[in-house]
Structures are given as structure tokens and as C-alpha cells.
Scaffold this motif. Structure first.
Motif, PDB file in Angstrom:
ATOM      1  N   SER A 113      55.707  24.560  43.583  1.00 58.40           N
ATOM      2  CA  SER A 113      55.349  25.257  42.344  1.00 58.40           C
ATOM      3  C   SER A 113      53.857  25.582  42.334  1.00 58.40           C
ATOM      4  CB  SER A 113      55.702  24.402  41.123  1.00 58.40           C
ATOM      5  OG  SER A 113      57.089  24.183  41.066  1.00 58.40           O
ATOM      6  N   LEU A 114      53.026  24.639  42.772  1.00 54.00           N
ATOM      7  CA  LEU A 114      51.581  24.866  42.838  1.00 54.00           C
ATOM      8  C   LEU A 114      51.265  26.025  43.773  1.00 54.00           C
ATOM      9  CD1 LEU A 114      48.615  23.643  42.244  1.00 54.00           C
ATOM     10  CD2 LEU A 114      48.862  22.777  44.566  1.00 54.00           C
ATOM     11  N   TRP A 115      51.871  26.023  44.967  1.00 49.11           N
ATOM     12  CA  TRP A 115      51.609  27.095  45.929  1.00 49.11           C
ATOM     13  C   TRP A 115      51.963  28.455  45.338  1.00 49.11           C
ATOM     14  CZ3 TRP A 115      54.825  24.452  50.319  1.00 49.11           C
ATOM     15  CH2 TRP A 115      54.149  23.303  50.770  1.00 49.11           C
ATOM     16  N   LEU A 116      53.147  28.553  44.742  1.00 49.63           N
ATOM     17  CA  LEU A 116      53.586  29.834  44.194  1.00 49.63           C
ATOM     18  C   LEU A 116      52.693  30.283  43.046  1.00 49.63           C
ATOM     19  CD1 LEU A 116      57.439  29.283  44.343  1.00 49.63           C
ATOM     20  CD2 LEU A 116      56.081  30.833  45.778  1.00 49.63           C
TER      21      LEU A 116
ATOM     22  N   GLY B  13      49.477  31.833  43.989  1.00 56.28           N
ATOM     23  CA  GLY B  13      49.546  33.161  44.582  1.00 56.28           C
ATOM     24  C   GLY B  13      49.975  33.182  46.035  1.00 56.28           C
ATOM     25  N   VAL B  14      50.389  32.039  46.582  1.00 56.33           N
ATOM     26  CA  VAL B  14      50.906  32.029  47.955  1.00 56.33           C
ATOM     27  C   VAL B  14      52.196  32.835  47.947  1.00 56.33           C
ATOM     28  CG1 VAL B  14      51.818  30.573  49.812  1.00 56.33           C
ATOM     29  CG2 VAL B  14      49.847  29.797  48.472  1.00 56.33           C
ATOM     30  N   HIS B  15      52.317  33.754  48.875  1.00 58.78           N
ATOM     31  CA  HIS B  15      53.502  34.606  48.930  1.00 58.78           C
ATOM     32  C   HIS B  15      54.734  33.775  49.237  1.00 58.78           C
ATOM     33  CE1 HIS B  15      51.227  38.300  48.595  1.00 58.78           C
ATOM     34  NE2 HIS B  15      50.371  37.802  49.473  1.00 58.78           N
ATOM     35  N   ALA B  16      55.857  34.166  48.651  1.00 59.30           N
ATOM     36  CA  ALA B  16      57.110  33.409  48.786  1.00 59.30           C
ATOM     37  C   ALA B  16      57.506  33.151  50.234  1.00 59.30           C
ATOM     38  CB  ALA B  16      58.231  34.098  48.022  1.00 59.30           C
ATOM     39  N   PRO B  17      57.404  34.110  51.158  1.00 60.12           N
ATOM     40  CA  PRO B  17      57.789  33.793  52.543  1.00 60.12           C
ATOM     41  C   PRO B  17      56.936  32.684  53.165  1.00 60.12           C
ATOM     42  CG  PRO B  17      57.741  36.164  52.221  1.00 60.12           C
ATOM     43  CD  PRO B  17      57.148  35.544  50.982  1.00 60.12           C
TER      44      PRO B  17
ATOM     45  N   ILE C  69      57.232  29.932  38.325  1.00 57.43           N
ATOM     46  CA  ILE C  69      56.087  30.833  38.480  1.00 57.43           C
ATOM     47  C   ILE C  69      55.704  31.333  37.101  1.00 57.43           C
ATOM     48  CG2 ILE C  69      55.224  32.925  39.582  1.00 57.43           C
ATOM     49  CD1 ILE C  69      57.444  32.501  41.719  1.00 57.43           C
ATOM     50  N   ASP C  70      54.454  31.109  36.739  1.00 55.75           N
ATOM     51  CA  ASP C  70      54.027  31.410  35.377  1.00 55.75           C
ATOM     52  C   ASP C  70      52.597  31.920  35.384  1.00 55.75           C
ATOM     53  OD1 ASP C  70      54.250  31.456  32.559  1.00 55.75           O
ATOM     54  OD2 ASP C  70      53.165  29.559  32.451  1.00 55.75           O
ATOM     55  N   GLY C  71      52.301  32.808  34.462  1.00 54.93           N
ATOM     56  CA  GLY C  71      50.921  33.225  34.230  1.00 54.93           C
ATOM     57  C   GLY C  71      50.343  34.119  35.311  1.00 54.93           C
TER      58      GLY C  71
END
Length: 145
Positions: free
Chosen positions: A97-100, A103-107, A128-130
Motif C-alpha cells: 500500500s505504501l509503495w502504490l 507512486g510506484v507503478h503497479a507492475p 490507493i488514495d490521494g
């Protein structure tokens, strides 16, 4: 009839070969702590860092007991009373959750977590929020850049 159930799975990483590994990026401070631990205590024959005196994995009940105690030291009482980090596995969800949200891309996040992108988005999309403002800025930059 008595069923002999193993406490721990002895399988490799999902969707990967038996000898395949997965890089896990961690901060340099944690690398130092882990290297110091390994220098002082070594590792089990299978590479595990933490094991019983006989070299075996700790039982689930022991891990649960220690985890509960550690949460009491690490968190204020209101967090201890909440479901946050109730199980060690919850840290995996928190990390993804932190990575996403960072802004870390999903892949990339999926590869680091050992998920497929479809699983990543199905499980974590609600976390993913905000990011609307950042997304708008990136779209504008792409259109005007």
C-alpha cells in the motif's frame, strides 16, 4: 483419524522456480542490522535468519505471542487496540500500500511483492488514495511537455 498437519509451508515463491529468488529492496540501515545479526548468530541450514536452538522454524503460536508482545513496545495503546499490524503478514500489505501510494507503478510494485499486476490491482486498488492531483499534474506535463 489423526491428520499430521505441517505448521509451515515448505514451498518456494508463487509462480517461480524452486531455486528462483526475488530481490527485496530495503533501507541501508536495515541491511546493517541484518548483516550484524547474521555475523553474530549465523543462519539456519535453509537460510532462515530466525530459528529455534535446534535450527527449526518457530511455531505459529510462538511467533504470534512474540508479535503481540512486540506490538506493545512498538505502538501506542490506541494502535495496539486496533487491527493495524495485527499479524506479521499485515506488514506485507502495508508495504505494498505504501509503495502504490508513493507512486510506484503497479507492475514494479507487483514484481517486488511477487504478485501479478491483475492481483495487485484487484487487491490493492482500494488502498490507493490521494493521488488525483499527482495524476492530473503528470497528465498535464505529458500533454504540454
Amino acid at each position: 483419524m489423526r491428520v499430521n498437519k505441517k505448521t509451515h509451508d515448505e514451498r518456494g515463491l508463487k509462480h517461480r522456480g524452486a531455486k528462483e529468488t526475488r530481490p527485496v529492496p530495503i533501507p541501508p540501515e536495515l541491511v546493517t542490522i541484518l548483516r550484524d545479526h547474521m555475523a553474530a548468530h549465523g543462519v539456519a541450514s535453509d537460510g532462515r535468519l530466525f530459528r529455534t536452538e535446534s535450527g527449526k522454524a518457530f511455531s505459529g503460536s510462538t511467533v504470534s505471542k512474540i508479535w503481540k508482545e512486540a506490538r506493545g513496545y512498538a505502538f501506542p495503546p490506541d494502535v495496539v487496540a486496533s487491527p493495524l499490524g495485527a499479524r506479521p503478514y499485515d506488514l506485507r500489505h502495508a508495504a505494498v500500500s505504501l509503495w502504490l501510494n508513493a507512486g510506484v507503478h503497479a507492475p514494479e510494485a507487483a514484481e517486488r511483492a511477487g504478485h501479478g499486476v491483475d492481483v495487485m490491482l484487484r487487491v490493492y486498488a482500494k488502498c490507493i488514495d490521494g493521488q488525483r492531483e499527482m495524476a492530473n499534474r503528470r497528465i498535464l506535463e505529458a500533454l504540454t511537455g
